[in-house]
Design an enzyme around this catalytic site. Structure first.
Site, PDB file in Angstrom:
ATOM      1  N   ASP A   1     -14.110   2.296   1.397  1.00  0.00           N
ATOM      2  CA  ASP A   1     -15.711   1.496   1.051  1.00  0.00           C
ATOM      3  C   ASP A   1     -16.265   2.610   0.221  1.00  0.00           C
ATOM      4  OD1 ASP A   1     -14.900  -0.418   3.300  1.00  0.00           O
ATOM      5  OD2 ASP A   1     -14.311   0.676   4.297  1.00  0.00           O
TER       6      ASP A   1
ATOM      7  N   HIS B   1     -15.387  -1.022   9.436  1.00  0.00           N
ATOM      8  CA  HIS B   1     -14.715  -1.199   7.972  1.00  0.00           C
ATOM      9  C   HIS B   1     -14.434  -3.197   8.040  1.00  0.00           C
ATOM     10  CE1 HIS B   1     -12.140  -1.526   4.339  1.00  0.00           C
ATOM     11  NE2 HIS B   1     -11.054  -2.334   5.477  1.00  0.00           N
TER      12      HIS B   1
ATOM     13  N   ILE C   1       0.950  -1.278   0.380  1.00  0.00           N
ATOM     14  CA  ILE C   1      -0.156   0.145   0.079  1.00  0.00           C
ATOM     15  C   ILE C   1       0.665   1.168  -0.055  1.00  0.00           C
ATOM     16  CG2 ILE C   1      -1.857   1.202   1.462  1.00  0.00           C
ATOM     17  CD1 ILE C   1      -2.962  -1.252   2.177  1.00  0.00           C
TER      18      ILE C   1
END
Ligand code: NDP
Length: 325
Positions: free
Chosen positions: A159, A187, A16
């Site tokens: 999301d 989440h 990431i």
């Protein structure tokens, strides 16, 4: 010239972060006039990788890069920071249960919370990405009481972006025409994507109830797994994108009548929720760059809200039993 913004990134040797650092330095997120000091943190065994990443960043020849440091000591690397992007977390491995993941990660976030408490600017903004991000952020906040609770966020923005993209696709409009989606709760696959206040091109969305309930909501709840199945690895680039986009939201006043979803400590009192958990709610950034919860949005499905709340309360109770908080 602006004063450099000091940004710490953990899990900086991971996927990431690799997709995130160049986006930050390009100037698209914080402005072309905002110099950045980067403090990259990862585990001691990742030092060599961090050295290589530093080389690539130097080779990027970014005018906005003021300084770069790396290492494995959060106390050294969180000193005087303005922003912390906490990506590093222990991934779930085969045979591992959710509670194993919780306790392994709690240790990381206890340490990092203490290090933020010791050294970060009291105004620092923190985004927790590493999973289980809501509960990791809850642990961190417990050990960093000096931080403003509205500055400690667990990432729900991916999301939200997924939710908006699917609606835009369905309605055949541009993503920027879709406003007012909310992602409530954890989440995890209990999250509650909500269109009760959603507009498309400024009009009520007009989406079919059946599509919302049986296709859109489950797709958003399980999109991460769908990407892994298709791509063969996890959604690192879109997670990185959502992280920098949320940072942009936190550093830019929100347009009138709009909001973004983010998980913050429930003690704000804007909704009747158990206190002491980080729960996805609609948020706005004010002119002074403080963050506030948008109140008054009616839940379209309270049962789903209570399910995701119960999951988060369960994770907190587990942390209490283990003596973590
Ligand atoms: P990634 O960079 O792909 O993921 C890092 C974390 O982000 C994981 O917890 C992951 O959760 C989470 N995440 C949140 N949203 C998403 C999403 N949409 N898609 C994918 N991940 C998401 O992991 P890597 O293994 O490449 O890198 C992790 C790095 O963290 C390693 O370099 C490791 O050494 C480091 N690390 C650092 C620690 C520290 O700084 N103290 C502690 C532990 C690890 P999920 O597992 O649910 O996918």
């Amino acid at each position: 010239v602006k004063h450099p913004l000091k940004i710490a990134v953990t899990g900086a040797a991971g996927q990431i972060s690799y997709a995130l650092l160049f986006r930050l330095l390009s100037g698209e997120i914080l402005g072309k006039d905002q110099p950045i000091s980067l403090n990259l943190l990862d585990l001691p065994q990742m030092e060599q990788t961090l050295a290589g990443i530093e080389m690539e960043i130097i080779d990027g020849c970014f005018p906005l890069l003021h300084e770069i440091k790396y290492g494995s000591d959060p106390y050294a690397l969180f000193k005087d920071i303005d922003v912390a992007l906490l990506i590093g977390a222990k991934p779930r491995t085969k045979g591992m249960e959710r509670k194993d993941l919780l306790s392994e990660n709690a240790k990381i976030f206890i340490d990092q919370g203490k290090a933020l408490q010791a050294g970060a600017k009291p105004t620092a903004k923190v985004i927790v990405v590493g999973n289980p991000c809501n509960t990791n952020a809850m642990v961190l906040k417990h050990y960093a009481p000096k931080l403003d609770p509205m500055n400690v966020h667990a990432l729900m923005h991916l999301d939200e972006l997924r939710a908006i993209a699917q609606i835009a696709h369905k309605k055949r409009v541009n993503v920027s025409d879709v406003k007012g989606v909310v992602i409530w709760g954890n989440h995890s696959n209990t999250q509650v994507p909500d269109v009760s206040r959603c507009t498309v091109k400024g009009q009520p969305h007009g989406l079919d109830e059946n599509w919302i309930k049986n296709e859109w909501q489950p797709r958003i709840q399980t999109r991460g797994a769908e990407v892994i199945k298709t791509l063969g690895r996890s959604s690192a680039a879109s997670a990185a994108n959502a992280t920098v986009q949320l940072l942009h939201q936190l550093m830019t006043p929100t347009s009138e009548g709009e909001w973004y979803s983010s998980a913050v400590l429930t003690n704000h009192g804007a909704y009747p929720l158990e206190e002491g958990i980080l729960f996805g709610v609609p948020c706005r950034t004010k002119q002074d760059l403080s963050c506030e919860v948008v109140s008054g949005i009616l839940w379209s499905d309270e049962e789903m809200i209570r399910t995701t709340e119960k999951e988060l309360v369960g994770e907190r109770e587990f942390c209490k039993r283990e003596g973590v908080v």
